[in-house]
Design a protein around this motif. Structure first.
Motif: not given
Length: 95
Positions: A22, A35-36
């Protein structure tokens, strides 16, 4: 005390590889969290209300030693607990 984590499945390994690739440069703090951090914590086995639990966005009073100008409270993004003992915290920031 030892946490047993079964070996990662092929799908979990692929997800971990995806996380390593990412690019956070244009991400907001919310993007980083969702998202992480969330997928990573799931891979590590943390879930709400289990032995390895996550508390989200808890607010705490600051002691006089840690007071900052204009602040008497601090909000932490994630508190990870092991058997109901606070173990580590995560504070996300934008990319």
């Amino acid at each position: 005390m030892r946490k047993y984590r079964r070996p990662l499945t092929n799908n979990e390994l692929e997800e971990l590889k995806r996380l390593t690739r990412l690019d956070f440069n244009s991400w907001s703090e919310a993007d980083v969290r969702e998202e992480f951090i969330v997928p990573l914590l799931k891979l590590l086995g943390y879930r709400k209300d289990l032995d390895y639990s996550i508390s989200r966005e808890e607010s705490f009073s600051l002691s006089p030693l840690f007071l900052q100008i204009g602040r008497t409270r601090i909000k932490l993004d994630y508190i990870c607990s092991v058997r109901k003992q606070k173990f580590w915290i995560i504070e996300s920031k934008p990319g």
